[in-house]
Structure formats: structure tokens, C-alpha cells
Design an enzyme around this catalytic site. Structure first.
Site, short mmCIF file in Angstrom:
data_model
loop_
_atom_site.label_atom_id
_atom_site.label_comp_id
_atom_site.label_asym_id
_atom_site.label_seq_id
_atom_site.Cartn_x
_atom_site.Cartn_y
_atom_site.Cartn_z
N SER A 67 0.85 -1.20 -0.04
CA SER A 67 0.11 0.00 0.07
C SER A 67 0.70 1.24 -0.08
CB SER A 67 -0.87 -0.08 1.15
OG SER A 67 -0.31 -0.05 2.46
N ASP A 68 1.77 1.26 1.14
CA ASP A 68 2.70 2.70 0.92
C ASP A 68 3.44 2.50 -0.36
OD1 ASP A 68 4.20 0.69 1.86
OD2 ASP A 68 4.82 1.80 3.58
N CYS A 69 4.11 1.47 -0.81
CA CYS A 69 4.94 1.59 -1.91
C CYS A 69 4.28 2.09 -3.11
CB CYS A 69 5.57 0.17 -2.29
SG CYS A 69 6.41 -0.53 -0.83
#
Length: 750
Positions: free
Chosen positions: A478-480
């Protein structure tokens, strides 16, 4: 009927002198012969090869080859060789410091456009690779063996000579037993002073019978221990219907990818062929006479230092039933065969979806052994796994280590772009070639399709996303996805940059991001949680916490919120209501996850400093700042309460383990100082003098050539294991300096 084994032993099969030799390059005779090792390799012969984000270290023994392929600036920097970077004009202000930092950091950009670096720290990764090589009779080049020896010698505890869970941790049986084994595999003699000291420490801690589950499993595979010492890992679990609350598809992705091959080999009871080295290790790793050890009685024996997450009574009861009832009385062969076949099918799907790179550095070597056992040494899958294993390895001034994954390529490249943006330098023609290469890299690395048989192999939607490392590994996070998407939008909306990623591909990324929200409103890493935290009662890893299922993270939640907010500015009509609702629920969760002291707990960086930076950015994205939000004000006051006299911040990794803020004994750290001042600026904290002190510390630590030196370890996973993010000392420091320069252009710092 006995199950077949490849050059080893399996349940019901006795070793025999008539066993066929493997028809491959590494014969039985060669497998016994350990690599030669030297004092040190010639560091001028190492090269980092970058094939579109696939990084491998090459050692050029041929003089002509070395001449034709000269070392790059980045090669020399990674290896700790002199880079002869010029001394730059002393910065007069924070923006000058950013430019100096970029002058240095630009030279570390690799040919395909990304910033690679070491991603080490955990001390159990290299043993996974090396032991897998040994039991599959994969030759270990002398230059690998030499630098593995050097790295482990360098990282031995200075007082007791052992090794811990990670490079800054205290000595453990896990780290010492496995790394001692690695040193013996690569050719270090048992009577070497380093080995004598390490062995004495291991014996004081009880020897290898006191190792945690994962170490016992590897020692059983290697035939140094017997399988009776390993708590059960029945592959039949993978046959459970999906509706079963504890079915493996519900586990966190890393634990299920590890327990998949673990279960297959545990079920096969396969062990490597006995060698002189194995017989020697049986004498060296244990305090008891090997032939007299009661293996079954030591299944639950563990040294307190390794027992971070003690097994619950529930898990102990389940294990007792499996060992004493299911295995001997109820376990039918047809079910075992079906389970083993299905686990191997899942491994095959993992290979197909990652081109045999696999998820990470623990599961990939395990998968290699499984494939070797089933298919033999000459199969394509085994040969491809051997090739791709090199992507996990990294060479530095201390020697050769194993990274946590096959790199940090997409993750660190996104933060590099954002650091330039935060300084207002994206339109500066000086940095355009560097940024264009970075944009081209992210364009190339976007994942364009979902995996084949997505539901069958329990994978999350990924189309339009980015992985932590590269698209070959292919696990969107998700954060990547969020940080890469923000960087792409920033550059493609800047005059002079091409639109490489069209709107539909942007929409694909958004569609995938919207799948990550949990019922609570928070976001997880690889996929939404598939079971509750009660699953930790079945945590068999012992050395890690919060490993059985996904959790919500302030870091991941903020990354998604800020990506969606930026997207809405440029595409206000795409899934508008869904995005608005997503952001509202996410920030509400951020508020509920705030700790009583005002900070937020970080799961991927150390610790409260890291997560509080992200949380305050989430609040700021909806207009909640210090002056109008009690949550933001409490977060700022928490950070200010931890500021040191010199203006910096310094949090110790123990905070991740204990859940309480702990100062680092070495003093202020530039990375944590950057995180703190970024957070304060996002929240519009009113006392600029406090922020200025932090900025001054970052500037004072910058070297005359523009770089910052490595300080304490920055990252963490599963609460107890630390991991290195060396590029953070560039990306977050420059981000902090750039933000200050834009926000306070008239403030004098030096």
C-alpha cells in the site's frame, strides 16, 4: 511405500551407498569440499550490475574484464572505497545544503534510474541462503565465501563473540547457531579464535537445542538435528476450507510464504546427505552427546533471549495433539500426499508470479530446497532459483551480507523524487536528467497486470501498483504504491516532464489503493487483514511479534491518504465519493490509534518518531494542524518533549520492542531529527526556533562533499527485528531541509 529423496534422507528411506549420484556440476565429492577462503577479496574488482532494477554483485577475476568495466562512483561508495567526491561550497542556508546533498546523491543513482543500497540488518537471512546452497550442493564461489566470512567476523559481538537477531541486537542462540554454521560451510575451521569464542557463548546459552523454531527447522533440513526437535508444521493446513478461521490463506503474507515450504519439508522429513562437516557440526553446536539427545523433549526448549513471543498454551496444546495424536494415529497417507502436492503447486504459482524471485530472502531459499527435493538439481526451477538468489546479496566494506528482499528500488526512488519536490527544485534544469531517469524507472516498474490465478494462490489485487523492490518480485504494498504514485504525479504535472504513465494506468493504481482499507478505516501493508489479532495465539516463530496477520499502520494509512489527496487535485471526478469517504475514515482511524503520550507507534521505522511524522501529515491533509486540532497538538508536544539539547532526536530500537519511547545512547540521529522536524512543519508547529535547532543539526552533520554519514539503524519489522535503510540519511534529511527552505525562506540557520 517410502517417499523418494534427492541426495538426502526422507521418511522411511535409509541412506545407502548405492544411491545414485546427481548428474550436475556439483557432485557429491564437490559438495563435501568446502570453498577456499582468502583474507580478503580485491575490492577494486567488485561491480554492481543493474539490469532494469535487478541488482547483482559481480567479481571480475579477469584483468581485461575489470579494465573494460571500470568501477562506478556508486560501486566505490557501496564498497567503502575512496570516491574522491569534491568538497562543495559551504552551504549558507538549508537550500544550499539540499543542493550539496543532491550533488552527492545524484552520483549514487544507478543506470536504470533508481537508488539501490544495502537492505541488511537481520542476521538470520544469510544463513537461509548459505544453508540452502549447501544442502542443494550449489557451489559457493571463493570470493563469496571470503566476504561472507569477513562480514560475519565484523558483526560478531565485540564482547561475547556471538550474533543476534539483528546487527544491533544482543547475542542469541538463533543468530549464533546459524551464523556459526554458515562460517563452517564457507570454510572457517572450528579452532579459529572467532569460532572458539562463538562456540563457547553458544554453549553458555544451552547450545542449539535452545534455538527457536526456525533455526531448529534449518538444522533438521541440514541433518545436523533430527526432525523430532521441530514443532509440527503440517501441510494439511493448506487443505482447510477457506471459511476456517485459522486457514493459512488468512495469515500475513510473509508467514504463510515461509510456512509453505517449511511444511513441505517437515512432512517429507527430508535431510541433506551426511558429510564430514555435518558430523562435525553435530559435535560443535550442542552441549550434549549428539547420539544421546532426546530430540522430542527439546521441541519447546528455547533460550529466554530468543523467546520474544513465547508460545501460548493454545499453541502448545495444538502441537501436543499433532505430535501425539494426529501424526502417529490419524494422519492418512492419501491426505499427506494431497497436502504435499498442493503446497508444491502453491510454490510453483509463486515462482511463476515472481519469475522465481519469490517474496523475500527467507522463503526463496526454502522454496529452492523444496524444488531440489522434488525435481532434482537440473530442473529449470532449481537452476532459476540459484540464479536469482544472487539478487538478495550485497557487498559492503565489511563483507557480503543478505538483504531483506531483492532491494529497495521503487521505495527509495519515490522518496528521492519527493525530496527534490519538497525543496522546490523539480523545475530546476540542473536536476531534470536525474529526475527523468527516476520517472522512467517508475514507469518501467509499474505492475501492469494482476497475478495469474490470483484467487487460487491467495494474492491481493496489484494491477497499477508498485512493489517495494521491483516488478519481478511483484508484490504491491500500500505505501509503496502510494509513494511511487505521488512521485509520478508530481513529475508528470511539472512543466517539461513527459507523461509516461497515462491516465488509465494512474486510475489502475488508484483502484488498487482503494482495496487496502480495513473495516477500521486504517490501511495495512500487502493486503487487508484476513483474520483477527487473536491469531497471534498461534504464533510459532517465537522471535517475532505481530507476525501472524496483517495490522493497520499509521505509516501505510498516511501514504494512501496523501496519495489519494494529491490524485483528487488533478482528477477530481474519478471515484470522488469513494475517495472522500476513504480519506475521512482513514484519518479517523489515525486519531484513534494515537497513544496516550501523544505519539503513534511505528511498525516499519524506529519508532514513535517515524509513525508520528506520518500521522501528523495525515491530519494536516484534512486541515488539522497544531492550532486547531487537539490530536495534532498532542503529537507535536510529544515530539517536542523528546527533543535533545543539541536540537536533535534520538530514538533507540528498543522502543519498537517495548512500546515505550527510549533514547538512543549514541545521541541525536540525523534521520530521526529529519522525521521530527518534517512532522512539526507539516503540523505548522508555531515555535520555529525548535524546528530551526533540528535543521541546524542536520546541516552541521553534512559532510563537505554533500553526504551524511551512516548512524544507527533506521527500520524495523515485526517489533523485534531491525533493518537498515541507508538512503534515508539522504532522502529525509534533504526533504526536511527543503521543506524548511520553502516554508521559512527568511529564517537564518547558520
Amino acid at each position: 511405500m517410502a517417499r523418494k529423496a534427492v541426495n538426502g534422507t526422507s521418511s522411511g528411506v535409509e541412506k545407502s551407498s548405492s544411491k545414485k549420484r546427481l548428474n550436475n556440476d556439483s557432485t557429491d565429492e564437490q559438495s563435501v569440499k568446502r570453498p577456499r577462503i582468502e583474507e580478503r577479496t580485491d575490492y577494486t574488482r567488485w561491480r554492481m550490475r543493474d539490469d532494469q532494477g535487478r541488482m547483482t554483485w559481480q567479481y571480475l577475476e579477469d584483468d581485461e574484464a575489470a579494465k573494460e568495466w571500470p568501477q562506478s562512483f556508486a560501486d566505490k561508495y557501496f564498497l567503502g572505497l575512496p570516491v574522491d567526491a569534491p568538497e562543495l561550497p559551504k552551504p549558507k542556508n538549508p537550500l544550499d545544503a539540499v543542493r550539496n546533498g543532491l550533488e552527492f546523491f545524484e552520483k549514487l543513482q544507478l543506470p536504470s534510474g533508481h537508488w539501490g543500497c544495502e537492505y541488511g540488518g537481520p542476521m538470520f537471512l544469510l544463513p537461509c541462503v548459505v544453508i540452502a546452497w549447501y544442502v542443494t550442493k550449489t557451489p559457493i564461489p571463493w570470493y563469496y565465501a571470503t566476504e561472507i566470512k569477513n562480514y560475519l567476523f565484523a558483526r560478531a559481538h565485540p564482547e561475547d563473540g556471538g550474533w543476534g537477531l539483528h546487527i544491533e541486537g544482543e547475542t542469541s542462540v538463533f543468530g549464533t547457531a546459524l551464523n556459526y554454521t554458515v562460517l563452517r560451510i564457507v570454510g572457517v575451521d572450528a579452532d579459529h579464535p572467532v569460532m572458539v569464542k562463538a562456540r563457547a557463548t553458544l554453549h553458555k546459552m544451552g547450545g542449539a537445542t535452545h534455538a527457536p523454531h526456525w533455526a531448529k527447522w534449518w538444522l533438521a533440513v541440514m541433518n545436523v538435528a533430527k526432525w523430532d526437535i521441530v514443532n509440527p508444521v503440517p501441510p494439511e493446513l493448506w487443505l482447510l476450507p477457506d471459511w476456517v478461521p485459522f486457514a493459512p490463506w488468512r495469515w500475513w503474507i510473509h508467514i504463510r510464504q515461509v510456512f509453505l515450504p517449511m511444511g513441505y519439508l517437515w512432512s517429507k522429513k527430508w535431510q541433506a546427505e551426511e558429510t564430514d562437516l555435518i558430523r562435525e557440526l553435530r559435535k560443535e553446536l550442542f552441549t550434549e552427546d549428539w547420539a544421546k539427545i532426546n530430540w522430542a523433549a527439546n521441541r519447546n526448549t528455547i533460550n529466554p533471549r530468543d523467546n520474544y513471543h513465547p508460545k501460548t498454551w493454545v499453541l502448545n496444546s495444538v502441537n501436543w495433539l499433532l505430535v501425539n495424536v494426529w501424526n502417529p494415529l490419524l494422519r492418512p497417507k492419501f491426505l499427506v500426499d494431497k497436502a504435499e502436492d498442493w503446497t508444491m503447486k502453491l510454490i510453483e504459482m509463486e515462482n511463476e508470479n515472481t519469475d522465481h524471485a519469490d517474496l523475500a530472502t527467507v522463503s526463496a531459499p526454502m522454496d529452492l530446497v523444496c524444488l531440489y527435493v522434488r525435481d532434482g538439481p537440473d530442473s529449470y526451477a532449481v537452476r532459476r532459483h540459484r540464479e536469482r538468489a544472487h539478487e538478495f546479496l550485497w557487498v559492503k566494506d565489511e563483507g557480503l551480507l543478505a538483504n531483506g528482499t531483492n532491494g529497495v528500488q521503487c521505495w527509495d526512488t519515490a522518496f528521492a523524487i519527493q525530496a527534490v519536490m519538497d525543496a522546490g527544485l523539480t523545475e530546476d534544469p540542473r536536476w531534470r536528467p536525474m529526475l527523468l531517469k527516476a520517472l522512467e524507472f517508475l514507469d518501467d516498474q509499474q505492475i501492469r497486470e494482476n497475478v495469474k490465478d490470483q484467487d487460487k494462490c491467495y494474492r491481493q489485487q496489484r494491477k497499477g501498483g508498485w512493489a517495494f523492490s521491483n516488478k519481478d518480485q511483484g508484490y504491491a504494498v500500500s505505501d509503496c504504491v502510494s509513494e511511487a504514485l505521488k512521485s509520478v504525479i508530481i513529475l508528470q504535472k511539472t512543466a517539461g516532464f513527459p507523461t509516461l504513465i497515462d491516465d488509465q494506468r494512474i486510475f489502475d493504481a488508484i483502484d488498487t489503493l482503494l482495496t487496502y482499507q480495513n473495516p477500521s478505516g486504517g490501511c495495512s501493508s500487502y493486503e487487508p487483514p484476513r483474520a483477527g489479532t487473536w491469531m497471534e495465539t498461534l504464533n510459532a516463530a517465537e522471535v517475532f511479534g505481530r507476525i501472524m496477520v496483517e495490522y493497520e499502520y499509521p505509516e501505510c494509512t498516511t501514504a494512501v491518504v496523501t496519495a489519494l489527496s494529491l490524485f483528487q487535485k488533478h482528477w477530481p471526478n474519478h471515484r470522488t465519493k469513494e475517495i472522500e469517504q476513504f480519506i475521512k475514515r482513514a484519518v479517523t482511524w489515525i486519531k484513534t490509534s494515537q497513544k496516550p503520550h501523544g505519539g503513534w507507534y511505528g511498525s516499519w521505522g524506529i519508532c514513535f518518531t517515524y509513525a508520528t511524522m506520518f500521522a501528523l501529515e495525515s491530519l494536516a491533509s484534512i486541515g488539522e494542524i497544531y492550532e486547531n486540532s487537539t490530536h495534532s497538538k498532542r503529537g507535536c508536544e510529544f515530539l517536542i518533549s523528546k527533543q535533545r539539547e543539541d536540537g536533535g532526536w534520538s530514538e533507540h530500537y528498543r522502543a519498537c520492542e517495548t512500546g515505550e519511547y527510549i533514547e538512543h545512547p549514541s545521541g541525536s540521529q540525523v534521520v530521526m531529527t529529519a522525521w521530527a522536524v518534517i512532522a512539526l512543519m507539516k503540523a505548522k508547529y508555531p515555535n520555529v526556533e525548535k524546528i530551526k535547532k533540528g535543521i541546524k543539526l542536520i546541516m552541521d552533520r553534512q559532510q563537505p562533499n554533500g553526504e551524511w554519514k551512516q548512524e544507527a539503524i533506521e527500520g524495523v519489522f515485526n517489533k523485534s527485528c531491525m533493518i537498515s535503510y541507508p538512503n534515508y540519511k539522504f532522502t529525509f534529511t534533504m526533504k526536511a531541509l527543503g521543506m524548511f527552505a520553502k516554508k521559512y525562506p527568511d529564517e537564518k540557520v547558520v
